[in-house]
Design a protein around this motif. Structure first.
Motif, PDB file in Angstrom:
ATOM      1  N   TYR A 104       0.482  -0.855   0.442  1.00 24.66           N
ATOM      2  CA  TYR A 104      -0.104   0.368   0.260  1.00 24.66           C
ATOM      3  C   TYR A 104       1.104   1.654   0.467  1.00 24.66           C
ATOM      4  O   TYR A 104       0.618   2.395  -0.753  1.00 24.66           O
ATOM      5  N   LEU A 105       1.668   1.681   1.052  1.00 26.65           N
ATOM      6  CA  LEU A 105       2.585   2.590   1.239  1.00 26.65           C
ATOM      7  C   LEU A 105       3.526   3.022  -0.256  1.00 26.65           C
ATOM      8  O   LEU A 105       3.397   4.076  -0.955  1.00 26.65           O
ATOM      9  N   LEU A 106       4.145   1.655  -0.343  1.00 24.99           N
ATOM     10  CA  LEU A 106       5.144   1.991  -2.170  1.00 24.99           C
ATOM     11  C   LEU A 106       4.179   2.379  -3.102  1.00 24.99           C
ATOM     12  O   LEU A 106       4.506   2.759  -4.432  1.00 24.99           O
ATOM     13  N   LYS A 107       2.931   1.976  -3.605  1.00 25.20           N
ATOM     14  CA  LYS A 107       1.912   1.454  -4.660  1.00 25.20           C
ATOM     15  C   LYS A 107       1.551   3.061  -4.361  1.00 25.20           C
ATOM     16  O   LYS A 107       1.432   4.066  -5.414  1.00 25.20           O
ATOM     17  N   GLY A 108       1.783   3.837  -3.393  1.00 21.04           N
ATOM     18  CA  GLY A 108       0.901   5.384  -2.973  1.00 21.04           C
ATOM     19  C   GLY A 108       2.318   6.035  -2.991  1.00 21.04           C
ATOM     20  O   GLY A 108       1.921   7.442  -2.536  1.00 21.04           O
ATOM     21  N   GLY A 109       3.544   5.801  -3.323  1.00 24.20           N
ATOM     22  CA  GLY A 109       4.818   6.764  -3.557  1.00 24.20           C
ATOM     23  C   GLY A 109       5.690   7.220  -2.185  1.00 24.20           C
ATOM     24  O   GLY A 109       5.948   8.220  -1.960  1.00 24.20           O
ATOM     25  N   GLN A 110       4.731   6.527  -1.023  1.00 25.57           N
ATOM     26  CA  GLN A 110       5.539   6.109   0.289  1.00 25.57           C
ATOM     27  C   GLN A 110       6.517   5.201   0.551  1.00 25.57           C
ATOM     28  O   GLN A 110       6.477   4.517  -0.341  1.00 25.57           O
ATOM     29  N   SER A 111       7.069   5.694   1.478  1.00 25.47           N
ATOM     30  CA  SER A 111       8.138   4.588   2.037  1.00 25.47           C
ATOM     31  C   SER A 111       8.050   3.670   3.004  1.00 25.47           C
ATOM     32  O   SER A 111       7.578   4.191   4.008  1.00 25.47           O
ATOM     33  N   ALA A 112       8.472   2.883   2.977  1.00 18.60           N
ATOM     34  CA  ALA A 112       7.719   1.550   3.677  1.00 18.60           C
ATOM     35  C   ALA A 112       9.045   1.020   4.440  1.00 18.60           C
ATOM     36  O   ALA A 112       9.014   0.239   5.817  1.00 18.60           O
ATOM     37  N   ARG A 113      10.288   1.493   4.298  1.00 20.02           N
ATOM     38  CA  ARG A 113      11.683   1.292   4.967  1.00 20.02           C
ATOM     39  C   ARG A 113      12.091   1.540   6.387  1.00 20.02           C
ATOM     40  O   ARG A 113      10.920   2.384   6.739  1.00 20.02           O
ATOM     41  N   LYS A 114      11.927   1.082   6.889  1.00 25.03           N
ATOM     42  CA  LYS A 114      12.559   0.679   8.913  1.00 25.03           C
ATOM     43  C   LYS A 114      12.460   1.716   9.325  1.00 25.03           C
ATOM     44  O   LYS A 114      12.111   2.508  10.026  1.00 25.03           O
ATOM     45  N   ASP A 115      13.846   2.364   8.735  1.00 21.51           N
ATOM     46  CA  ASP A 115      14.519   3.739   9.401  1.00 21.51           C
ATOM     47  C   ASP A 115      13.663   5.196   8.741  1.00 21.51           C
ATOM     48  O   ASP A 115      14.214   6.506   9.182  1.00 21.51           O
ATOM     49  N   ASN A 116      12.559   4.903   7.915  1.00 21.35           N
ATOM     50  CA  ASN A 116      11.397   6.183   7.347  1.00 21.35           C
ATOM     51  C   ASN A 116      10.665   6.528   8.547  1.00 21.35           C
ATOM     52  O   ASN A 116      10.113   6.404   9.833  1.00 21.35           O
ATOM     53  N   LYS A 117      11.054   8.226   8.565  1.00 22.13           N
ATOM     54  CA  LYS A 117       9.997   9.219   9.801  1.00 22.13           C
ATOM     55  C   LYS A 117       9.417   9.991   9.292  1.00 22.13           C
ATOM     56  O   LYS A 117       8.362  10.177   9.720  1.00 22.13           O
TER      57      LYS A 117
END
Length: 124
Positions: A104-117
């Motif tokens: 969901y996040l990736l498809k919406g142009g967001q990062s799902a990386r562990k360190d993302n704030k």
């Protein structure tokens, strides 16, 4: 049920993740504690996590056996203080979200990386 049906708030289902883990690497207790920590102040909100509101956004720990139940209840109780509303219930049938709702996040142009704030934004 479909994602749209769950979002209607009439199915009784919760949006959830299913975690498969190796207990020789991480304990169930550590995973429950991590989940509770990540909930933050949402632990005290009924039918809400962050800005997402509705019965499908209630939060809980869904156990598979009596040992997990005891652990989950103990961890949840350690955060209680009278205000924690995180439910602890037996896991029942798990429904995987439709493909369009995966990542969901990736498809919406967001990062799902562990360190993302970055604050998670809803899109639709």
């Amino acid at each position: 049920p479909s994602y749209q049906e769950v979002c209607s708030g009439t199915t009784g289902h919760t949006e959830a993740i299913q975690v498969v883990f190796d207990s020789s690497v991480v304990s169930y207790e550590d995973l429950v504690r991590l989940g509770m920590e990540r909930l933050g102040d949402s632990r005290t909100l009924v039918n809400q996590v962050g800005n997402d509101k509705g019965t499908q956004y209630r939060h809980g720990v869904y156990y598979h056996n009596d040992e997990q139940k005891a652990i989950a209840n103990a961890v949840i109780a350690s955060y209680d203080g009278g205000d924690c509303v995180t439910e602890c219930m037996e896991a029942t049938k798990y429904y995987k979200a439709e493909d369009y709702h995966q990542q969901y996040l990736l498809k919406g142009g967001q990062s799902a990386r562990k360190d993302n704030k970055d604050i998670i934004r809803c899109y639709g």
